[in-house]
Design a protein around this motif. Structure first.
Motif, mmCIF file in Angstrom:
data_model
loop_
_atom_site.group_PDB
_atom_site.id
_atom_site.type_symbol
_atom_site.label_atom_id
_atom_site.label_comp_id
_atom_site.label_asym_id
_atom_site.label_seq_id
_atom_site.Cartn_x
_atom_site.Cartn_y
_atom_site.Cartn_z
ATOM 1 N N ASN A 1 0.797 -1.241 0.000
ATOM 2 C CA ASN A 1 0.000 0.000 0.000
ATOM 3 C C ASN A 1 0.826 1.286 0.000
ATOM 4 O O ASN A 1 0.261 2.358 0.165
ATOM 5 N N THR A 2 2.159 1.209 -0.185
ATOM 6 C CA THR A 2 2.971 2.382 0.132
ATOM 7 C C THR A 2 3.608 3.069 -1.069
ATOM 8 O O THR A 2 3.784 4.286 -1.067
ATOM 9 N N ASN A 3 3.991 2.326 -2.085
ATOM 10 C CA ASN A 3 4.587 2.969 -3.260
ATOM 11 C C ASN A 3 4.213 2.166 -4.489
ATOM 12 O O ASN A 3 3.901 0.967 -4.405
ATOM 13 N N ALA B 1 9.320 -0.170 0.317
ATOM 14 C CA ALA B 1 8.512 0.725 -0.513
ATOM 15 C C ALA B 1 9.381 1.786 -1.178
ATOM 16 O O ALA B 1 8.917 2.523 -2.031
ATOM 17 N N HIS B 2 10.641 1.878 -0.740
ATOM 18 C CA HIS B 2 11.496 2.948 -1.263
ATOM 19 C C HIS B 2 12.822 2.435 -1.813
ATOM 20 O O HIS B 2 13.884 2.776 -1.304
ATOM 21 N N PRO B 3 12.750 1.614 -2.891
ATOM 22 C CA PRO B 3 14.001 1.338 -3.592
ATOM 23 C C PRO B 3 14.419 2.590 -4.354
ATOM 24 O O PRO B 3 13.560 3.377 -4.783
ATOM 25 N N ILE C 1 12.673 0.750 9.235
ATOM 26 C CA ILE C 1 13.541 1.546 8.353
ATOM 27 C C ILE C 1 12.790 1.761 7.054
ATOM 28 O O ILE C 1 12.727 0.885 6.197
ATOM 29 N N HIS C 2 12.188 2.946 6.925
ATOM 30 C CA HIS C 2 11.228 3.194 5.853
ATOM 31 C C HIS C 2 11.899 3.446 4.508
ATOM 32 O O HIS C 2 11.339 3.119 3.472
ATOM 33 N N ASP C 3 13.075 4.025 4.531
ATOM 34 C CA ASP C 3 13.683 4.509 3.286
ATOM 35 C C ASP C 3 15.198 4.430 3.451
ATOM 36 O O ASP C 3 15.707 4.086 4.529
ATOM 37 N N PHE D 1 11.323 9.537 7.795
ATOM 38 C CA PHE D 1 10.752 8.639 6.797
ATOM 39 C C PHE D 1 11.546 8.754 5.491
ATOM 40 O O PHE D 1 11.887 7.746 4.880
ATOM 41 N N HIS D 2 11.793 10.025 5.077
ATOM 42 C CA HIS D 2 12.252 10.239 3.707
ATOM 43 C C HIS D 2 13.450 11.166 3.581
ATOM 44 O O HIS D 2 13.337 12.357 3.878
ATOM 45 N N PRO D 3 14.567 10.638 3.085
ATOM 46 C CA PRO D 3 15.601 11.542 2.588
ATOM 47 C C PRO D 3 15.181 12.055 1.200
ATOM 48 O O PRO D 3 14.442 11.359 0.486
ATOM 49 N N PHE E 1 0.071 7.948 -0.092
ATOM 50 C CA PHE E 1 1.498 8.009 0.190
ATOM 51 C C PHE E 1 2.255 8.488 -1.054
ATOM 52 O O PHE E 1 2.347 9.674 -1.279
ATOM 53 N N HIS E 2 2.722 7.537 -1.873
ATOM 54 C CA HIS E 2 3.691 7.921 -2.895
ATOM 55 C C HIS E 2 3.169 7.727 -4.311
ATOM 56 O O HIS E 2 2.394 6.811 -4.575
ATOM 57 N N GLY E 3 3.665 8.617 -5.200
ATOM 58 C CA GLY E 3 3.273 8.563 -6.598
ATOM 59 C C GLY E 3 4.476 8.697 -7.509
ATOM 60 O O GLY E 3 5.489 9.301 -7.145
HETATM 61 FE FE LIG Z 1 7.431 6.771 2.208
#
Ligand SMILES: [Fe+2]
Length: 480
Positions: A137-139, A182-184, A231-233, A296-298, A472-474
């Motif tokens: 559900n995240t990216n 969710a954040h490759p 570790i989200h990202d 969450f996000h760099p 979340f992400h697009g």
């Molecule tokens: Fe995120």
């Protein structure tokens, strides 16, 4: 370290635990009959729709040939508001297809987890599952000609067709043995995707995971941690992958209480940033101390000439210390971190005090010195539950300046992604694209902004005649 008892519980008695969890999850709780992430702007969409030939104000650049895709939580069945967490909702993708200056279609589709398929009266989607976890559900990204819905903490990627229908739960053709993220981050030099991944049921190991340009996993290198950090990202530079081991960790107590998202602020967990050589192993990670906080996000990271690593981040003072429903920090700012592998420390400088999140660069500059960062304003003094800010920011990190694009009263943007005008256009020459919810009319626009003329009105607004809940992400998935 997790106690041996807890480890045994996690490995051997998971089914029994999940019975307790499910029982507690279904119990109504006094005083918690509402959930901000199920009401107002967040009210879930109730049906899947296909709309064609959408109305457009302005002119869609003819060069934009592909799909804008964004994913977020949208529970298919009414959840218990007392135990629902925003991060746990069933994934729904909202996409718009653009071609030759026209908006061909809008589609919204649930990602078919087993729970979603059952609720919709369908057979389960094909493909393997990792235990009971299968909600992506995240990216949502395009890679190697495929569309993927992604999530962290264990569930495997879900492969979709161009029309956003679920094809299969797919650990990259069986090449993925552990979790994904969710954040490759796509390294523009090699075409490889790098991620730091973790598994909710393994508190002691995370992985540096690499997917090659052909879509196969070529590296899953274990790294030792404690307490099961969320570790989200991550970030990737020329030499390193940057690991954010920060004090939000798995909470068995929270899981047993029936909460749908078992991660909490943990003052016992040491905050540290790891620089892992791309081809190194656990013993090669250079750990650098940082004050307790959560990211969450760099936006991006790169190596300076003096050997330090520069990383720009949206920083929360704490996370999941109070609310059980969603992110709950008191303060979130945009900072530059200088990670010094020689001194093994992180120096923090505030770039912008204003609350903001979802930072994105021109992604052709991932891992390299870059100039422009694009972020979304967050409300002052309250977090994600009240999406009421109407502004997008463009930071010129060289000049130390910030421009503001204001969508106007009641018009609330989500994350925006940058799309270069051409493959070799200068940094920042292109478009920014994302959804803007118009809370005055309960409708949504896909807005396209000329990034070099940032404060001007959007060059195009594609009108979707209903509200798309903030997700979340697009990403932009160009046509092949
Ligand atoms: Fe995120």
């Amino acid at each position: 370290m997790a106690s041996p008892v807890e480890t045994v519980i996690r490995k051997s008695v998971t089914q029994g635990i999940m019975k307790i969890v499910e029982f507690n999850r279904s119990r109504p709780r006094m005083g918690q009959k509402t959930n901000t992430f199920l009401t107002g702007i967040h009210t879930p969409v109730e049906a899947e729709m296909t709309l064609e030939n959408l109305a457009v104000t302005g002119e869609i650049p003819a060069a934009l040939n592909g799909r804008y895709l964004r994913i977020g939580p949208n529970p298919v069945a009414k959840p218990n508001p007392a135990t629902y967490h925003w991060f746990s909702g069933d994934g729904m993708i909202h996409g718009v297809s653009l071609k030759d200056g026209k908006a061909l279609w809008y589609r919204n589709r649930w990602v078919r987890s087993n729970a979603v398929s059952a609720a919709l009266g369908e057979a389960p989607a094909p493909g393997p599952r990792r235990g009971t976890q299968d909600n992506a559900n995240t990216n949502v990204i395009g890679h190697n000609g495929n569309t993927w819905a992604l999530v962290e903490a264990g569930a495997w990627p879900v492969r979709l067709n161009d029309e956003l229908d679920t094809l299969a739960h797919d650990p990259f053709g069986g090449t993925l043995k552990n979790s994904f993220s969710a954040h490759p981050h796509l390294d523009p030099e090699t075409g490889e995707m790098h991620a730091i991944t973790y598994y909710a049921l393994d508190p002691a190991t995370i992985h540096h995971t690499v997917v090659d340009a052909s879509g196969k996993v070529i590296r899953e290198e274990p790294i030792k941690v404690e307490h099961g950090p969320s570790i989200h990202d991550c970030a990737v530079t020329k030499q390193y992958v940057v690991i954010m081991d920060l004090p939000v960790t798995f909470s068995m107590k929270t899981l047993l209480a029936g909460q749908s998202f078992p991660y909490r602020w943990n003052t016992a967990h040491k905050a540290r940033i790891g620089l892992m050589p791309r081809h190194g192993s656990n013993d090669d990670v250079i750990w650098c101390d940082v004050e307790p906080c959560y990211v969450f996000h760099p936006c991006n990271a790169y190596e300076a000439d003096d050997g330090t690593v520069i990383m720009d981040v949206s920083v929360h003072d704490t996370m999941f210390a109070d609310s059980m429903q969603g992110p709950d920090s008191e303060k979130v700012t945009f900072e530059r971190w200088i990670i010094d592998p020689a001194a093994r420390k992180v120096t923090r400088t505030t770039l912008d005090e204003a609350p903001q999140e979802f930072p994105r660069p021109d992604e052709r500059f991932i891992g390299k010195k870059y100039r422009y960062a694009y972020t979304m304003a967050l409300p002052e003094n309250h977090g994600f539950e009240v999406f009421d800010q109407t502004k997008l920011y463009k930071h010129d990190l060289d000049a130390g300046t910030r421009e503001v694009h204001d969508f106007g009263p009641g018009r609330v943007p989500g994350e925006f992604v940058f799309i270069p005008r051409t493959d070799d256009a200068p940094e920042g020459d292109g478009w920014l694209m994302g959804y803007v919810v118009d809370t005055n009319t309960d409708t949504t626009d896909l807005a396209i902004i000329d990034a070099m003329n940032f404060t001007a009105p959007p060059v195009a607004l594609v009108h979707v005649p209903h509200r798309i809940p903030p997700g979340f992400h697009g990403n932009w998935a160009p046509a092949e």
